[in-house]
Design an enzyme around this catalytic site. Structure first.
Site, short mmCIF file in Angstrom:
data_model
loop_
_atom_site.label_atom_id
_atom_site.label_comp_id
_atom_site.label_asym_id
_atom_site.label_seq_id
_atom_site.Cartn_x
_atom_site.Cartn_y
_atom_site.Cartn_z
NE ARG A 94 -6.08 5.88 2.02
CZ ARG A 94 -6.77 6.34 0.95
NH1 ARG A 94 -8.02 6.80 1.36
NH2 ARG A 94 -6.78 6.14 -0.37
CE LYS B 163 -0.86 5.25 -5.51
NZ LYS B 163 -1.29 5.98 -4.84
P1 AP5 Z 1 -7.28 7.75 -7.98
O1 AP5 Z 1 -6.63 7.46 -9.46
O2 AP5 Z 1 -8.08 6.67 -7.80
O3 AP5 Z 1 -5.90 7.77 -7.10
P2 AP5 Z 1 -4.81 6.94 -6.49
O4 AP5 Z 1 -3.58 7.44 -6.57
O5 AP5 Z 1 -5.01 5.51 -7.14
O6 AP5 Z 1 -5.32 6.81 -4.92
P3 AP5 Z 1 -5.59 5.47 -3.88
O7 AP5 Z 1 -6.33 6.02 -2.86
O8 AP5 Z 1 -6.17 4.35 -4.77
O9 AP5 Z 1 -4.43 5.14 -3.51
P4 AP5 Z 1 -4.14 4.60 -2.44
O10 AP5 Z 1 -2.41 4.49 -2.51
O11 AP5 Z 1 -4.23 5.36 -0.87
O12 AP5 Z 1 -4.93 3.30 -2.17
P5 AP5 Z 1 -4.74 1.65 -2.45
O13 AP5 Z 1 -5.98 1.12 -3.15
O14 AP5 Z 1 -3.36 1.46 -3.23
O15 AP5 Z 1 -7.94 9.22 -8.18
C1 AP5 Z 1 -8.52 9.67 -6.86
C2 AP5 Z 1 -9.58 10.42 -7.43
O16 AP5 Z 1 -9.23 11.58 -8.12
C3 AP5 Z 1 -10.71 9.70 -8.21
O17 AP5 Z 1 -12.10 10.06 -8.04
C4 AP5 Z 1 -10.38 10.28 -9.73
O18 AP5 Z 1 -11.28 10.27 -10.52
C5 AP5 Z 1 -9.79 11.66 -9.29
N1 AP5 Z 1 -8.76 12.34 -10.32
C6 AP5 Z 1 -7.51 11.46 -10.76
N2 AP5 Z 1 -6.75 12.18 -11.77
C7 AP5 Z 1 -7.33 13.40 -11.38
C8 AP5 Z 1 -6.96 14.68 -12.16
N3 AP5 Z 1 -5.93 14.71 -13.08
N4 AP5 Z 1 -7.54 15.44 -11.77
C9 AP5 Z 1 -8.97 15.56 -11.39
N5 AP5 Z 1 -9.18 14.37 -10.72
C10 AP5 Z 1 -8.28 13.38 -10.71
O19 AP5 Z 1 -4.61 1.10 -0.90
C11 AP5 Z 1 -5.54 0.80 0.01
C12 AP5 Z 1 -4.79 0.53 1.17
O20 AP5 Z 1 -4.71 -0.91 0.79
C13 AP5 Z 1 -3.89 0.97 2.17
O21 AP5 Z 1 -4.38 2.18 2.86
C14 AP5 Z 1 -3.35 -0.09 2.59
O22 AP5 Z 1 -3.82 -0.53 3.93
C15 AP5 Z 1 -3.19 -1.40 1.73
N6 AP5 Z 1 -2.43 -1.44 0.86
C16 AP5 Z 1 -2.56 -1.28 -0.55
N7 AP5 Z 1 -1.20 -1.50 -1.07
C17 AP5 Z 1 -0.48 -1.86 -0.15
C18 AP5 Z 1 0.94 -2.03 0.11
N8 AP5 Z 1 1.94 -2.14 -0.81
N9 AP5 Z 1 1.62 -2.24 1.51
C19 AP5 Z 1 0.75 -2.27 2.35
N10 AP5 Z 1 -0.49 -2.11 2.49
C20 AP5 Z 1 -1.19 -1.76 1.21
#
Ligand code: AP5
Ligand code: ZN
Length: 216
Positions: free
Chosen positions: A171, A13
């Protein structure tokens, strides 16, 4: 254009949102990034959120809804926005439509990305970010030229606290239980656009853009 990027942790994402910012000239609203900044700055919200985030649990709905409501009111969201990591529960989705209807807006598309669990684990365990400029890397899929050092600014790369394997598994379980119901929620609303998240970053971006422009 008002977008939601929906999908499990590690599906890409954030990676895709960064490319969409340039393409459409609209900001990314990542609740994860906003919360991590609050944790780093030791704000009262950050102190409250840290325990939830470190264990892989969700931060309470009222906290994140407040963050998003405030962010959506800012002038740069007038042209549109990309919600990344929000909503993550049905109450968050309900609150979002209320907030948006209050300001005369609505969601246009919900892009749902998916890949298998093995791939998610590989992507998350190998993810690194720059401690100075925030640029994203992956030890296998998008490595920096010199291991551990950012190509863009020379800053040191680090692994996110919640990217340890046991926290990742939590997660993913939290995603299944609390967030995946949003797929049928937005399907019923006629807004869901499903995109395969496996493949090259550029290929997936092309597919997302095609879907948004109604070419598929
Ligand atoms: P990346 O693009 O970083 O993935 P992502 O989907 O953004 O993953 P996140 O881990 O950031 O999502 P998340 O939803 O768990 O975390 P968030 O920060 O929102 O890609 C991942 C890796 O893969 C990278 O190294 C990239 O280079 C690689 N990659 C990407 N595309 C690729 C491809 N096509 N091929 C190969 N490799 C690829 O949330 C963190 C925490 O915050 C949550 O656990 C929660 O505690 C809190 N939080 C955040 N939002 C909320 C909410 N709305 N409600 C409650 N708690 C919340
Ligand atoms: Zn950097």
């Amino acid at each position: 254009m008002n977008l939601i990027l929906l999908g499990p942790p590690g599906v890409g994402k954030g990676t895709q949102a960064k490319l969409l910012i340039d393409r459409f000239g609209i900001p990314q609203i990542s609740t994860g990034d906003i919360l991590r900044a609050a944790v780093k700055e030791l704000t009262p919200m950050g102190i409250k959120a840290k325990g939830f985030m470190d264990s892989g649990a969700l931060v309470p709905d009222e906290v994140v809804i407040g963050i998003v409501e405030e962010r959506l009111a800012q002038p740069d969201c007038q042209k549109g926005f990309i919600l990344d990591g929000f909503p993550r529960t049905v109450p968050q989705a309900d609150a979002l439509s209320l907030v948006l209807s209050g300001i005369g807006k609505k969601i246009d598309h919900v892009v749902s990305l998916s890949v298998d669990k093995g791939e998610l684990l590989k992507r998350l365990t190998g993810r690194r970010a720059c401690s100075k400029c925030g640029a994203g890397y992956h030890v296998d899929f998008a490595p920096s030229k010199v291991a551990g050092i950012c190509d863009a600014c020379g800053g040191e790369l680090f692994q996110r606290e919640d990217d340890k394997e046991e926290t990742i598994l939590n997660r993913l379980a939290v995603y299944e239980a609390q967030t995946s119901p949003l797929i049928s929620y937005y399907q019923t609303a006629g807004l869901l656009r499903s995109v395969n998240g496996l493949g090259s970053v550029e290929g997936i971006q092309t597919e997302i853009v095609a879907v948004l422009q109604g070419a598929r």
